[in-house]
Motif scaffolding. Sequence first.
Motif, mmCIF file in Angstrom:
data_model
loop_
_atom_site.group_PDB
_atom_site.id
_atom_site.type_symbol
_atom_site.label_atom_id
_atom_site.label_comp_id
_atom_site.label_asym_id
_atom_site.label_seq_id
_atom_site.Cartn_x
_atom_site.Cartn_y
_atom_site.Cartn_z
ATOM 1 N N ARG A 23 -19.616 27.316 -13.895
ATOM 2 C CA ARG A 23 -18.905 27.688 -15.144
ATOM 3 C C ARG A 23 -19.618 27.604 -16.300
ATOM 4 O O ARG A 23 -20.225 26.358 -16.302
ATOM 5 N N VAL A 25 -18.675 27.490 -20.261
ATOM 6 C CA VAL A 25 -17.771 27.506 -21.508
ATOM 7 C C VAL A 25 -18.411 27.816 -22.848
ATOM 8 O O VAL A 25 -19.278 27.031 -23.212
ATOM 9 N N SER A 285 -0.764 31.795 -24.173
ATOM 10 C CA SER A 285 -1.604 30.309 -24.265
ATOM 11 C C SER A 285 -2.842 31.086 -24.549
ATOM 12 O O SER A 285 -3.366 32.050 -24.242
ATOM 13 N N THR A 286 -3.769 29.964 -25.010
ATOM 14 C CA THR A 286 -4.999 30.287 -25.249
ATOM 15 C C THR A 286 -5.701 30.650 -23.881
ATOM 16 O O THR A 286 -5.818 29.986 -22.968
ATOM 17 N N PRO A 287 -6.615 31.731 -23.676
ATOM 18 C CA PRO A 287 -7.356 32.050 -22.454
ATOM 19 C C PRO A 287 -8.401 30.910 -21.997
ATOM 20 O O PRO A 287 -8.819 30.329 -22.892
ATOM 21 N N ASP A 288 -8.872 30.904 -20.824
ATOM 22 C CA ASP A 288 -10.058 30.141 -20.477
ATOM 23 C C ASP A 288 -11.135 30.620 -21.042
ATOM 24 O O ASP A 288 -11.850 31.719 -20.913
ATOM 25 N N PRO A 289 -11.669 29.663 -21.833
ATOM 26 C CA PRO A 289 -12.871 30.101 -22.529
ATOM 27 C C PRO A 289 -14.246 30.330 -21.569
ATOM 28 O O PRO A 289 -15.256 30.867 -21.942
ATOM 29 N N SER A 290 -14.207 29.890 -20.369
ATOM 30 C CA SER A 290 -15.089 30.362 -19.433
ATOM 31 C C SER A 290 -15.071 31.647 -18.946
ATOM 32 O O SER A 290 -16.071 32.158 -18.415
ATOM 33 N N GLU A 291 -13.926 32.497 -19.210
ATOM 34 C CA GLU A 291 -13.698 33.905 -18.704
ATOM 35 C C GLU A 291 -14.060 34.759 -19.745
ATOM 36 O O GLU A 291 -13.898 34.695 -21.074
#
Length: 334
Positions: A23, A25, A285-291
């Motif tokens: 991943r 980020v 909610s805040t999305p996953d910053p790795s996506e």
Amino acid sequence: MSTVDDLILKVDNLQTQFDLGRRVVRAVNGVSFNVRKGRTLGIVGESGCGKSVTAHSILQLLPRLGKITEGSITYYKDQQEVVLSQLKRNGTAIRSIRGKEIGMIFQDPMASLNPVYTIGDQICENLQQHEPISRKEAMEKAVEMLTLLGIPKVSARMKDYPHQFSGGMKQRVMIAMAMVCKPRLLIADEPTTALDVTIQAQILELMKDVQAQYGTSIILITHNMGIVADMADDVAVMYMGRIVEFGSVRQVLGSPQHPYTQALLRSVPVLGIDPNARLQTIRGSTPDPSEKLEGCEFAPRCDYAADRCRTVPSESILPDGHRVRCWNCRGGIA
């Protein structure tokens, strides 16, 4: 508009990421802003939006897995430009700037102060690292700064350890360590976290006094809009590693254009509100910053999202210089 003579720091298209195995980020994704001499820039946003990583990138204080992948951070000193982003993390050049030219108040004083050294030792160490002075002179300067910050019986308390101080007193010590070398720029990362409102007000007033006395520029990182309204001259609103709105405090708080800024302001409690009324929240909610997301990162949570929000929005600059990263920057409830 800022001129080169007016600038102390320029961040241009900063991108910082963390490599976590498979991943990646992207904590900071194309951030640009200027800090002007003697002014305060407030950086606001939810937890995880990239505020602290931006601050740590400026001073090359990123953890081992973090790195600046693109962009530049330029510090202006005596009409010279120092590109901080090109300096080695633990090199002599960046260490000569940390603490001396650019000071930092870290978010958690409990974790930032060394528990096995006295307060006096820790402040003097910073002074003697950057200035050719004796131990006695360093102690005198440390006492002077702690007195300015309102710590009673300073001479005796210099021999105390961090656990002997309250949370508010520890924060004052952190400010003293950051300010004792009289830096030209102070980065305050959530300086009032976990403090009661009375101590918060005292800490903010102390920062104002220090700024007025030494002409210090300040980057104030917080999620508290009330603190921003009281302290800041300019405001950058961050979401998912990007600045989605930037302008003067009057522009951003008085006439918010981005739906995210509007939502943040709606969620702030107002004095005199009906005690039975429910505070508004930002849905989702805040999305996953790795996506990697298509289009505007805030679109899944935005009340005004349209088809064109599936493509990446460009930054709009309004006639008054107010910058907004939104396809419909005049929409919503501005």
